[in-house]
Design a protein around this motif. Structure first.
Motif, PDB file in Angstrom:
ATOM      1  N   PRO A  33       0.832  -1.207   0.000  1.00 48.80           N
ATOM      2  CA  PRO A  33       0.000   0.000   0.000  1.00 48.80           C
ATOM      3  C   PRO A  33       0.869   1.261   0.000  1.00 48.80           C
ATOM      4  CG  PRO A  33      -0.718  -1.560   1.701  1.00 48.80           C
ATOM      5  CD  PRO A  33       0.593  -2.055   1.168  1.00 48.80           C
ATOM      6  N   MET A  34       0.504   2.217  -0.840  1.00 44.04           N
ATOM      7  CA  MET A  34       1.256   3.478  -0.951  1.00 44.04           C
ATOM      8  C   MET A  34       0.304   4.624  -1.248  1.00 44.04           C
ATOM      9  SD  MET A  34       4.350   2.457  -3.506  1.00 44.04           S
ATOM     10  CE  MET A  34       5.580   1.249  -3.086  1.00 44.04           C
ATOM     11  N   VAL A  35       0.588   5.783  -0.693  1.00 40.83           N
ATOM     12  CA  VAL A  35      -0.140   7.009  -1.017  1.00 40.83           C
ATOM     13  C   VAL A  35       0.901   8.016  -1.470  1.00 40.83           C
ATOM     14  CG1 VAL A  35      -1.595   8.859  -0.138  1.00 40.83           C
ATOM     15  CG2 VAL A  35      -1.967   6.510   0.638  1.00 40.83           C
ATOM     16  N   HIS A  36       0.617   8.700  -2.557  1.00 36.81           N
ATOM     17  CA  HIS A  36       1.544   9.683  -3.123  1.00 36.81           C
ATOM     18  C   HIS A  36       0.890  11.063  -3.088  1.00 36.81           C
ATOM     19  CE1 HIS A  36       3.981   6.395  -4.736  1.00 36.81           C
ATOM     20  NE2 HIS A  36       2.828   5.828  -5.022  1.00 36.81           N
ATOM     21  N   GLY A  37       1.396  11.932  -2.227  1.00 35.88           N
ATOM     22  CA  GLY A  37       0.941  13.312  -2.195  1.00 35.88           C
ATOM     23  C   GLY A  37      -0.526  13.501  -1.860  1.00 35.88           C
ATOM     24  N   GLY A  38      -1.176  12.494  -1.297  1.00 36.22           N
ATOM     25  CA  GLY A  38      -2.575  12.622  -0.911  1.00 36.22           C
ATOM     26  C   GLY A  38      -3.563  12.545  -2.059  1.00 36.22           C
ATOM     27  N   TRP A  39      -3.104  12.357  -3.298  1.00 35.82           N
ATOM     28  CA  TRP A  39      -4.027  12.315  -4.435  1.00 35.82           C
ATOM     29  C   TRP A  39      -3.849  11.064  -5.286  1.00 35.82           C
ATOM     30  CZ3 TRP A  39      -2.773  12.325  -9.645  1.00 35.82           C
ATOM     31  CH2 TRP A  39      -1.412  12.477  -9.932  1.00 35.82           C
ATOM     32  N   ALA A  40      -2.807  10.293  -5.054  1.00 43.66           N
ATOM     33  CA  ALA A  40      -2.577   9.048  -5.781  1.00 43.66           C
ATOM     34  C   ALA A  40      -2.445   7.926  -4.764  1.00 43.66           C
ATOM     35  CB  ALA A  40      -1.303   9.148  -6.627  1.00 43.66           C
ATOM     36  N   CYS A  41      -3.171   6.833  -5.003  1.00 43.64           N
ATOM     37  CA  CYS A  41      -3.201   5.757  -4.018  1.00 43.64           C
ATOM     38  C   CYS A  41      -3.073   4.402  -4.694  1.00 43.64           C
ATOM     39  CB  CYS A  41      -4.514   5.823  -3.244  1.00 43.64           C
ATOM     40  SG  CYS A  41      -4.716   4.481  -2.051  1.00 43.64           S
ATOM     41  N   ASN A  42      -2.251   3.553  -4.093  1.00 43.33           N
ATOM     42  CA  ASN A  42      -2.169   2.145  -4.447  1.00 43.33           C
ATOM     43  C   ASN A  42      -2.561   1.388  -3.183  1.00 43.33           C
ATOM     44  OD1 ASN A  42      -1.453  -0.506  -4.873  1.00 43.33           O
ATOM     45  ND2 ASN A  42       0.454  -0.038  -5.874  1.00 43.33           N
ATOM     46  N   PRO A  43      -3.729   0.728  -3.173  1.00 37.87           N
ATOM     47  CA  PRO A  43      -4.165   0.051  -1.957  1.00 37.87           C
ATOM     48  C   PRO A  43      -3.394  -1.224  -1.635  1.00 37.87           C
ATOM     49  CG  PRO A  43      -5.716  -0.356  -3.717  1.00 37.87           C
ATOM     50  CD  PRO A  43      -4.706   0.632  -4.248  1.00 37.87           C
ATOM     51  N   GLY A  44      -2.565  -1.685  -2.544  1.00 39.09           N
ATOM     52  CA  GLY A  44      -1.825  -2.925  -2.321  1.00 39.09           C
ATOM     53  C   GLY A  44      -2.652  -4.137  -2.697  1.00 39.09           C
ATOM     54  N   SER A  45      -2.004  -5.243  -2.839  1.00 37.78           N
ATOM     55  CA  SER A  45      -2.659  -6.485  -3.222  1.00 37.78           C
ATOM     56  C   SER A  45      -3.362  -7.106  -2.020  1.00 37.78           C
ATOM     57  CB  SER A  45      -1.606  -7.457  -3.760  1.00 37.78           C
ATOM     58  OG  SER A  45      -2.190  -8.719  -3.986  1.00 37.78           O
ATOM     59  N   PRO A  46      -4.554  -7.680  -2.232  1.00 39.80           N
ATOM     60  CA  PRO A  46      -5.221  -8.341  -1.109  1.00 39.80           C
ATOM     61  C   PRO A  46      -4.565  -9.672  -0.738  1.00 39.80           C
ATOM     62  CG  PRO A  46      -6.513  -8.592  -3.100  1.00 39.80           C
ATOM     63  CD  PRO A  46      -5.361  -7.680  -3.439  1.00 39.80           C
ATOM     64  N   GLU A  47      -3.687 -10.176  -1.599  1.00 38.10           N
ATOM     65  CA  GLU A  47      -3.017 -11.449  -1.346  1.00 38.10           C
ATOM     66  C   GLU A  47      -1.508 -11.267  -1.370  1.00 38.10           C
ATOM     67  OE1 GLU A  47      -4.248 -13.936  -4.550  1.00 38.10           O
ATOM     68  OE2 GLU A  47      -6.197 -14.329  -3.679  1.00 38.10           O
ATOM     69  N   ASN A  48      -0.823 -12.103  -0.620  1.00 44.82           N
ATOM     70  CA  ASN A  48       0.634 -12.129  -0.685  1.00 44.82           C
ATOM     71  C   ASN A  48       1.056 -13.035  -1.831  1.00 44.82           C
ATOM     72  OD1 ASN A  48       0.855 -10.543   1.611  1.00 44.82           O
ATOM     73  ND2 ASN A  48       0.928 -12.294   2.971  1.00 44.82           N
ATOM     74  N   THR A  49       1.985 -12.581  -2.632  1.00 45.55           N
ATOM     75  CA  THR A  49       2.567 -13.438  -3.659  1.00 45.55           C
ATOM     76  C   THR A  49       3.976 -13.854  -3.260  1.00 45.55           C
ATOM     77  OG1 THR A  49       3.361 -11.537  -4.911  1.00 45.55           O
ATOM     78  CG2 THR A  49       1.198 -12.411  -5.506  1.00 45.55           C
ATOM     79  N   ASP A  50       4.436 -13.328  -2.143  1.00 42.49           N
ATOM     80  CA  ASP A  50       5.757 -13.619  -1.611  1.00 42.49           C
ATOM     81  C   ASP A  50       5.640 -13.496  -0.091  1.00 42.49           C
ATOM     82  OD1 ASP A  50       8.463 -12.667  -0.546  1.00 42.49           O
ATOM     83  OD2 ASP A  50       8.987 -13.199  -2.604  1.00 42.49           O
ATOM     84  N   LEU A  51       6.316 -14.348   0.655  1.00 43.83           N
ATOM     85  CA  LEU A  51       6.217 -14.301   2.121  1.00 43.83           C
ATOM     86  C   LEU A  51       6.623 -12.950   2.695  1.00 43.83           C
ATOM     87  CD1 LEU A  51       7.485 -17.837   3.183  1.00 43.83           C
ATOM     88  CD2 LEU A  51       5.161 -16.944   3.289  1.00 43.83           C
ATOM     89  N   SER A  52       7.560 -12.267   2.056  1.00 38.73           N
ATOM     90  CA  SER A  52       8.010 -10.972   2.571  1.00 38.73           C
ATOM     91  C   SER A  52       6.894  -9.928   2.557  1.00 38.73           C
ATOM     92  CB  SER A  52       9.210 -10.472   1.770  1.00 38.73           C
ATOM     93  OG  SER A  52       8.825 -10.158   0.445  1.00 38.73           O
ATOM     94  N   GLU A  53       5.855 -10.138   1.744  1.00 39.71           N
ATOM     95  CA  GLU A  53       4.758  -9.173   1.659  1.00 39.71           C
ATOM     96  C   GLU A  53       3.866  -9.190   2.896  1.00 39.71           C
ATOM     97  OE1 GLU A  53       2.667  -9.691  -2.022  1.00 39.71           O
ATOM     98  OE2 GLU A  53       4.457  -9.306  -3.202  1.00 39.71           O
ATOM     99  N   ALA A  54       3.997 -10.178   3.751  1.00 36.47           N
ATOM    100  CA  ALA A  54       3.187 -10.229   4.976  1.00 36.47           C
ATOM    101  C   ALA A  54       3.439  -9.001   5.845  1.00 36.47           C
ATOM    102  CB  ALA A  54       3.474 -11.508   5.749  1.00 36.47           C
ATOM    103  N   ARG A  55       4.629  -8.414   5.754  1.00 42.15           N
ATOM    104  CA  ARG A  55       4.928  -7.229   6.574  1.00 42.15           C
ATOM    105  C   ARG A  55       4.110  -6.006   6.139  1.00 42.15           C
ATOM    106  NH1 ARG A  55       9.461  -7.458   3.068  1.00 42.15           N
ATOM    107  NH2 ARG A  55       9.805  -5.521   1.959  1.00 42.15           N
ATOM    108  N   TYR A  56       3.518  -6.027   4.951  1.00 41.47           N
ATOM    109  CA  TYR A  56       2.701  -4.902   4.490  1.00 41.47           C
ATOM    110  C   TYR A  56       1.385  -4.811   5.251  1.00 41.47           C
ATOM    111  CZ  TYR A  56       5.725  -5.202   0.334  1.00 41.47           C
ATOM    112  OH  TYR A  56       6.779  -5.254  -0.532  1.00 41.47           O
TER     113      TYR A  56
END
Length: 179
Positions: A140-163
């Motif tokens: 998940p990322m927000v850029h400048g309050g006007w652009a948003c990436n909510p992130g994937s609802p699923e992990n495709t890699d174990l390291s993504e669990a930290r998100y």
């Protein structure tokens, strides 16, 4: 339930939704569009640049959809040509309209390959786009309050669990954003 409630769903395809980048074969999203469960927006390009075409309910195709005074523009996944093609699309948007763009891309520092956007690319879009709905990056990322990436609802890699945990230790929902 969304259709029954009168809530429109607007989508664009990502890099894992198509068999190949420029494939014209139908995907699961095409099926949902044909069943009138969502609007699938796609911007096609030719030698003159982007073909920004209004949504056609008969063919279930188009790159532009006007709803409630907002124009939605679906750019989808553009691969390594993302910076160039996004600037072409932005240049053709009517500056007098409120635009929401759906773009399947992430910042170049995070993507780690061609196809990411730079700070300058975001600034070019900001002049014409009111809200930028992003995908591609699972974090998940927000850029400048006007652009948003909510992130994937699923992990495709174990390291993504930290998100799934914010820096303050609270759970962070992934896969959707309320705007």
């Amino acid at each position: 339930p969304l259709r029954q409630a009168g809530i429109p769903v607007i989508a664009t395809e990502g890099n894992h939704d198509q068999g190949f980048l420029h494939s014209t074969s139908p995907t699961w999203l095409h099926y949902l569009a044909e069943e009138d469960l969502l609007y699938l927006l796609t911007t096609r390009f030719d030698a003159q640049g982007p073909r920004l075409e209004p949504w056609d309910p008969r063919s279930h195709q188009g790159s532009l959809l006007d709803l409630g005074g907002v124009r939605f523009v679906g750019a989808g996944y553009l691969g390594a040509a993302t910076p160039h093609k996004v600037r072409q699309i932005a240049a053709r948007l009517d500056p007098g309209l409120c635009h929401v763009m759906l773009l399947h891309a992430g910042p170049d520092y995070f993507v780690g390959e061609g196809g990411g956007f730079s700070k300058e690319d975001l600034e070019a879009l900001r002049s014409r786009v009111t809200y930028l709905a992003l995908g591609h990056i699972h974090k998940p990322m927000v850029h400048g309050g006007w652009a948003c990436n909510p992130g994937s609802p699923e992990n495709t890699d174990l390291s993504e669990a930290r998100y799934e945990v914010a820096t303050d230790g609270r759970p962070r929902p992934r896969g959707f954003a309320r705007v």
